[in-house]
Design a protein around this motif. Structure first.
Motif, PDB file in Angstrom:
ATOM      1  N   GLU A   1       0.844 -15.218 -10.370  1.00  0.00           N
ATOM      2  CA  GLU A   1       1.926 -14.234  -9.922  1.00  0.00           C
ATOM      3  C   GLU A   1       1.602 -12.569 -10.356  1.00  0.00           C
ATOM      4  O   GLU A   1       1.586 -11.872  -9.430  1.00  0.00           O
TER       5      GLU A   1
ATOM      6  N   GLN B   1      -1.595  -5.719  -5.078  1.00  0.00           N
ATOM      7  CA  GLN B   1      -0.775  -4.676  -4.435  1.00  0.00           C
ATOM      8  C   GLN B   1      -0.856  -3.500  -4.827  1.00  0.00           C
ATOM      9  O   GLN B   1      -0.714  -2.470  -4.048  1.00  0.00           O
ATOM     10  N   GLN B   2      -0.799  -3.084  -6.149  1.00  0.00           N
ATOM     11  CA  GLN B   2      -0.901  -1.778  -6.723  1.00  0.00           C
ATOM     12  C   GLN B   2      -2.254  -1.152  -6.478  1.00  0.00           C
ATOM     13  O   GLN B   2      -2.366   0.043  -6.171  1.00  0.00           O
TER      14      GLN B   2
ATOM     15  N   ARG C   1       0.454  -9.318  -7.964  1.00  0.00           N
ATOM     16  CA  ARG C   1       1.476  -8.119  -8.062  1.00  0.00           C
ATOM     17  C   ARG C   1       0.249  -7.011  -8.317  1.00  0.00           C
ATOM     18  O   ARG C   1       0.631  -5.564  -7.763  1.00  0.00           O
TER      19      ARG C   1
END
Length: 333
Positions: A44, A51-52, A48
């Motif tokens: 998870e 995405q950054q 994330r």
């Protein structure tokens, strides 16, 4: 002269590369240090951070390659195998990017790309060749007949060699990622200090689950006798473990080379960056008359350069996919 943008997001590296007419002109790799706090990759969190990182990585790759997005001819991406959430970030971005610029999409198999990394730089292997692909999740011997005509002739039945390195590091209380640290400490140790069993698996397949258990019991029993055993013998333990894993890997590779009468031998994947494996393979090259191919370090671990070169070969034959493509956590050749 196609220019391909490539995206790799299968695990915990966000990587973007540019391939300009078969030459890698940018290979940006954004590593995720957050997982060091947990001793392993947290899927998870990986998603994330992808995405950054993905937009800045794309911008940086285009800048390094001195390419405008409007000059691109295709978008290649890792479809699988890998962590589904992590793959989803790269696949979704690639689809959106390609749709906005009306570019063809090129889906790439991550494990095939590791093998095709040998076609980035000279010297390049000649077909057919055998490739030992060793990473955290895979250990395979692949018969490579052409760019996308590959056959797995041997593979691990359970744990991969990379897992054996990482789990050993965890047993030794080394921080994540532990595999490179074992390699580092092994350079100062005696590889014959401790002997570990070699799994007796038929054919060209591997197994490392029993090997990991043997390490666990060995350390447990020695620590009962001497609580300071790890601290006092760390270099020798690492050297002995590395020596054993390398022997297991190369004994099967030697068997495969003899069985298929092939002297063109390559290694790929994250563990191919291990100095013990590289040195042992170089020694075997001399004694067995092999032509050995080892990628540059930046193309061993997960990177978009290998996705770009695979995408380039697919572009040349017009192998594209549609916007309905989806990532696959498990993916066969």
């Amino acid at each position: 002269m196609p220019i391909i943008l490539a995206i790799e997001s299968s695990c915990d590296e966000t990587s973007v590369a540019i391939c300009n007419n078969g030459k890698i002109t940018a290979n940006v790799i954004a590593n995720q240090t957050i997982h060091e706090n947990y001793g392993g990759v947290i899927p998870e969190l990986a998603s994330r951070v992808h995405q950054q990182n993905i937009v800045p990585a794309v911008q940086q790759a285009l800048a390094i390659a001195k390419v405008n997005k409007n000059e691109l001819n295709g978008v290649a991406f890792t479809r699988g195998p890998g962590l589904l959430g992590a793959l989803l970030v790269g696949v979704s971005f690639a689809k959106s990017f390609a749709l906005a610029l009306d570019l063809p999409l090129i889906a790439v198999n991550h494990m095939q790309a590791h093998i095709l990394a040998h076609f980035i730089d000279e010297p390049k292997p000649k077909f057919p060749f055998l490739c030992l692909t060793v990473s955290g999740g895979h250990t395979q011997i692949v018969l490579v007949k052409d760019y996308f005509d590959m056959e797995i002739v041997g593979e691990t039945l359970d744990d991969a060699a990379g897992e054996a390195f990482d789990k050993t590091a965890k047993i030794l209380n080394l921080p994540y990622p532990g595999g490179p640290l074992i390699d580092k400490y092994a350079k100062d140790g005696n590889p014959l200090a401790f002997k570990f069993p070699e799994p007796q698996i038929q054919g060209l397949n591997y197994s490392f689950s029993g090997f990991k258990t043997a390490i666990l019991y060995f350390i447990r029993d020695r620590q009962k006798e001497n609580p300071q055993f790890i601290e006092q013998n760390l270099a020798d333990i690492c050297a002995s473990v590395q020596y054993s894993i390398v022997n297991i890997l190369l004994n099967k590779l030697k068997k495969a080379a003899k069985q298929y009468d092939i002297k063109e031998i390559a290694i790929a994947g994250g563990v191919s960056a291990n100095s013990g494996l590289r040195n042992a393979l170089t020694e075997m090259k001399e004694s067995l008359g092999w032509n050995v191919y080892i990628p540059a370090f930046q193309y061993c671990t997960d990177n978009a350069g290998m996705i770009a070169i695979a995408g380039y070969q697919k572009f040349l034959v017009g192998e594209f996919v549609g916007q309905d493509i989806s990532p696959m956590a498990r993916m066969n050749f």
